[in-house]
Design an enzyme around this catalytic site. Structure first.
Site, PDB file in Angstrom:
ATOM      1  N   ASP A  41       1.931 -18.041   2.187  1.00  0.00           N
ATOM      2  CA  ASP A  41       0.748 -17.761   1.206  1.00  0.00           C
ATOM      3  C   ASP A  41       0.235 -16.435   2.024  1.00  0.00           C
ATOM      4  OD1 ASP A  41       1.239 -19.491  -0.733  1.00  0.00           O
ATOM      5  OD2 ASP A  41      -0.317 -21.064   0.376  1.00  0.00           O
ATOM      6  N   HIS A 245       8.680   6.770  19.353  1.00  0.00           N
ATOM      7  CA  HIS A 245       7.825   5.958  18.318  1.00  0.00           C
ATOM      8  C   HIS A 245       7.537   4.672  19.036  1.00  0.00           C
ATOM      9  CE1 HIS A 245       8.830   8.320  14.481  1.00  0.00           C
ATOM     10  NE2 HIS A 245       8.002   8.892  15.189  1.00  0.00           N
ATOM     11  N   ASP A 262      -0.908   8.035  20.792  1.00  0.00           N
ATOM     12  CA  ASP A 262      -0.863   8.684  19.571  1.00  0.00           C
ATOM     13  C   ASP A 262      -1.458   7.588  18.426  1.00  0.00           C
ATOM     14  OD1 ASP A 262      -0.216   9.632  17.115  1.00  0.00           O
ATOM     15  OD2 ASP A 262       1.855  10.491  17.472  1.00  0.00           O
ATOM     16  N   ASP A 273      -4.379  11.820  12.976  1.00  0.00           N
ATOM     17  CA  ASP A 273      -3.167  11.738  13.675  1.00  0.00           C
ATOM     18  C   ASP A 273      -3.574  12.562  14.825  1.00  0.00           C
ATOM     19  OD1 ASP A 273      -0.631  11.401  14.441  1.00  0.00           O
ATOM     20  OD2 ASP A 273       0.146  12.467  13.206  1.00  0.00           O
ATOM     21  N   HIS A 352      11.429  17.140  18.491  1.00  0.00           N
ATOM     22  CA  HIS A 352      10.976  16.840  17.297  1.00  0.00           C
ATOM     23  C   HIS A 352      10.140  18.188  17.022  1.00  0.00           C
ATOM     24  CE1 HIS A 352       6.890  16.400  19.034  1.00  0.00           C
ATOM     25  NE2 HIS A 352       7.140  15.623  20.001  1.00  0.00           N
ATOM     26  N   HIS A 356       3.386  18.128  10.858  1.00  0.00           N
ATOM     27  CA  HIS A 356       3.649  17.651   9.433  1.00  0.00           C
ATOM     28  C   HIS A 356       2.395  17.908   8.734  1.00  0.00           C
ATOM     29  CE1 HIS A 356       1.656  14.170  10.725  1.00  0.00           C
ATOM     30  NE2 HIS A 356       2.263  14.358  12.096  1.00  0.00           N
ATOM     31  N   HIS A 363       2.049  11.256   7.157  1.00  0.00           N
ATOM     32  CA  HIS A 363       3.337  12.261   7.023  1.00  0.00           C
ATOM     33  C   HIS A 363       3.090  12.912   5.725  1.00  0.00           C
ATOM     34  CE1 HIS A 363       5.880  11.409  10.831  1.00  0.00           C
ATOM     35  NE2 HIS A 363       4.645  11.429  11.078  1.00  0.00           N
ATOM     36  N   GLU A 386       1.446  19.331  17.335  1.00  0.00           N
ATOM     37  CA  GLU A 386       1.700  18.259  18.239  1.00  0.00           C
ATOM     38  C   GLU A 386       3.100  18.682  18.958  1.00  0.00           C
ATOM     39  OE1 GLU A 386       3.174  14.736  16.297  1.00  0.00           O
ATOM     40  OE2 GLU A 386       2.769  15.372  14.526  1.00  0.00           O
ATOM     41  N   TYR A 390       9.309  15.716  26.943  1.00  0.00           N
ATOM     42  CA  TYR A 390       9.845  14.276  27.445  1.00  0.00           C
ATOM     43  C   TYR A 390      11.032  14.268  28.325  1.00  0.00           C
ATOM     44  CZ  TYR A 390       7.117  14.316  22.882  1.00  0.00           C
ATOM     45  OH  TYR A 390       6.347  14.315  22.033  1.00  0.00           O
ATOM     46  N   ARG A 408       2.293  14.516  25.203  1.00  0.00           N
ATOM     47  CA  ARG A 408       2.326  15.215  23.563  1.00  0.00           C
ATOM     48  C   ARG A 408       0.888  15.426  23.478  1.00  0.00           C
ATOM     49  NH1 ARG A 408       5.228  12.002  21.104  1.00  0.00           N
ATOM     50  NH2 ARG A 408       3.703  10.512  20.001  1.00  0.00           N
ATOM     51  N   GLU A 410      -1.700  16.620  20.236  1.00  0.00           N
ATOM     52  CA  GLU A 410      -1.672  16.454  18.935  1.00  0.00           C
ATOM     53  C   GLU A 410      -2.996  16.752  18.453  1.00  0.00           C
ATOM     54  OE1 GLU A 410       0.103  13.355  16.773  1.00  0.00           O
ATOM     55  OE2 GLU A 410       0.236  14.465  14.825  1.00  0.00           O
TER      56      GLU A 410
HETATM   57  N1  GLY Z   1       1.948   9.597  14.511  1.00  0.00           N
HETATM   58  C1  GLY Z   1       2.916  10.006  13.938  1.00  0.00           C
HETATM   59  C2  GLY Z   1       3.127  11.564  14.112  1.00  0.00           C
HETATM   60  O1  GLY Z   1       2.433  12.309  15.166  1.00  0.00           O
HETATM   61  O2  GLY Z   1       3.694  12.090  13.596  1.00  0.00           O
HETATM   62 MN    MN Z   2       1.780  13.670  13.911  1.00  0.00          MN
HETATM   63 MN    MN Z   3       0.799  11.208  15.989  1.00  0.00          MN
END
Ligand code: GLY
Ligand code: MN
Ligand code: MN
Length: 444
Positions: A41, A245, A262, A273, A352, A356, A363, A386, A390, A408, A410
């Site tokens: 439930d 991630h 993050d 973000d 990466h 975005h 995203h 961002e 790494y 990172r 961002e």
């Molecule tokens: N937190 C996901 C990204 O930075 O794209």
């Molecule tokens: Mn991001």
């Molecule tokens: Mn992020």
């Protein structure tokens, strides 16, 4: 009684624009998100489908919007749950058919249970059927079944839509350019997330667990009224910062390591973000400082490129250039910078892209290319910037001192008519500013 509904003027404006794009002779049908069960439930928290909400502000499951441009009896119809006293008692009230019209300005509203009887009739003699193809596969199938039902009646002189077209392009181009109301919402989300990152810096200590810092972040989101995270927080100490991630967030934080966080909240359906990386003990080591400054310089160079007329990839290209130069200077790469960039030699350490779109979805929607060319930035677009580095723990090709460092940085950036506005830069990111904030911390 439903809550007073905010922003209905803006929703009406969006619907008007959408109806115009769909055009007379056609029909568009968009389904809400549905409840998903976690087990027996227990349900996952409900989050409305962003396209559905964008056109309505209607925040209930089990609903379908129908747009019939030029229909005399009403162009905007809402199928939804009827008001039900028992449901109201157990989980709270819903708008019902009356509320759908009075509070959400539907021209007409019908019970969801009647959709099988009514929708095929609305599809009769329409040329095109617009719907968010692929967003809700079961609903796509239902639409095909209803179309078939109309087709089966061809001998009575009716025709079914002959063209099926995705609504994505229409709605997502609208969503890509944010209105001033949307920018206010993103700024609010950004402000709360900045507070959360500052708090995280202030309460981080060697020996604490990643989840304890995560708890401080969530506490900050919720006490400030942001009910949701925009995405699961990444709180990665030391080498966990090299996992892009990472969301386990269950390791202990070690003296001498960095912590990469993050995390961003969602405010009133708008995401923020932010990533910050800082030393667990409050002081960067020399190696951490060198790599961190390289990422920070890359981020500044990328942000410089965020202005109308530049194309989507300009910030990424600027970041890659600074990162590659930095990696050469620090001895992690050797060779000519231009050749290393051409051969993507930076990719083991920067795998990466630099950002975005950001909006209702973290995203967010919107094309990145038009006719195979990177699209140009325009005022009202919001994106993240961002860059990161790494150095995996098993990167045996580099000096040991660099291994296991993940960084990172961002920020969320609004394109303005003159250039850009960084919406999240009050979260410290200069080395000295981070160390000063952590030194001043009075949080136990
Ligand atoms: N937190 C996901 C990204 O930075 O794209
Ligand atoms: Mn991001
Ligand atoms: Mn992020």
């Amino acid at each position: 009684m439903v809550q007073e509904v905010k922003g209905q003027k803006e929703f009406a404006r969006r619907r008007k624009q959408f109806l115009r794009m769909v055009g007379e002779g056609n029909i568009a049908v968009i389904a809400s998100a549905n409840i998903v069960h976690r087990n027996s439930d227990v349900e996952y928290p409900f989050r409305q489908d962003s396209d559905f909400f964008y056109l309505s502000g209607f925040d209930e499951p089990d609903a379908v919007q129908v747009f019939v441009p030029g229909r005399k009896q009403g162009e905007y119809l809402l199928f939804c749950r009827e008001f039900d006293k028992t449901t109201a008692l157990w989980v709270g009230g819903n708008a019902g058919l009356e509320g759908a019209m009075s509070d959400y300005n539907a021209d007409d509203a019908f019970p969801m249970d009647d959709i099988d009887d009514i929708l095929p009739g609305l599809m009769e003699n329409k040329n095109r059927l617009y719907f968010p193809m692929g967003a809700h596969p079961n609903f796509d199938q239902q639409l095909m079944d209803w179309s078939q039902e109309v087709r089966n009646r061809a001998r009575t002189g009716v025709s079914a839509p002959a063209e099926f077209i995705s609504t994505d392009h229409l709605i997502h181009e609208m969503r890509l350019i944010k209105s001033s109301q949307e920018i206010r919402q993103i700024k609010k989300a950004a402000k709360i997330s900045v507070e959360a990152h500052k708090r995280a810096m202030q309460c981080t200590r060697p020996g604490a667990f990643e989840y304890q810092v995560e708890a401080e972040i969530k506490h900050c989101f919720m006490t400030k009224g942001a009910q949701f995270e925009a995405y699961p927080a990444i709180v990665g100490g030391g080498k966990n910062g090299c996992i892009l991630h990472y969301t386990q967030n269950n390791a202990v934080l070690n003296d001498g390591d960095l912590l990469l966080i993050d995390a961003g909240c969602e405010w009133d359906k708008y995401a923020s973000d932010i990533t910050r990386t800082f030393p667990v003990n409050g002081v960067f080591s020399e190696a951490q400082k060198a790599l961190y400054q390289c990422v920070l310089d890359a981020q500044y160079a990328a942000i410089e490129q965020v202005k109308p007329g530049n194309h989507w990839n300009d910030p990424h290209e600027a970041a890659v250039k600074v990162l590659t130069k930095g990696l050469v200077k620090l001895g992690l790469l050797t060779g000519r910078v231009s050749t290393l960039i051409k051969n993507e030699a930076y990719k083991p350490y920067y795998m990466h892209r630099t950002g975005h779109w950001l909006g209702m979805d973290v995203h967010d929607v919107g094309d990145y290319k038009i006719d195979k060319q990177w699209r140009l930035l325009e005022p009202g677009m919001v994106l993240t910037v961002e860059p990161g580095l790494y150095i995996q723990p098993d990167a045996l090709e580099v000096d040991e001192k660099w291994r296991g460092i993940g960084i990172r940085i961002e920020d969320d950036v609004l394109v303005t008519s003159k250039g850009c506005e960084v919406l999240t830069d009050t979260a410290p990111k200069e080395i000295k500013a981070i160390e000063a904030l952590m030194r001043r911390s009075t949080i136990a």
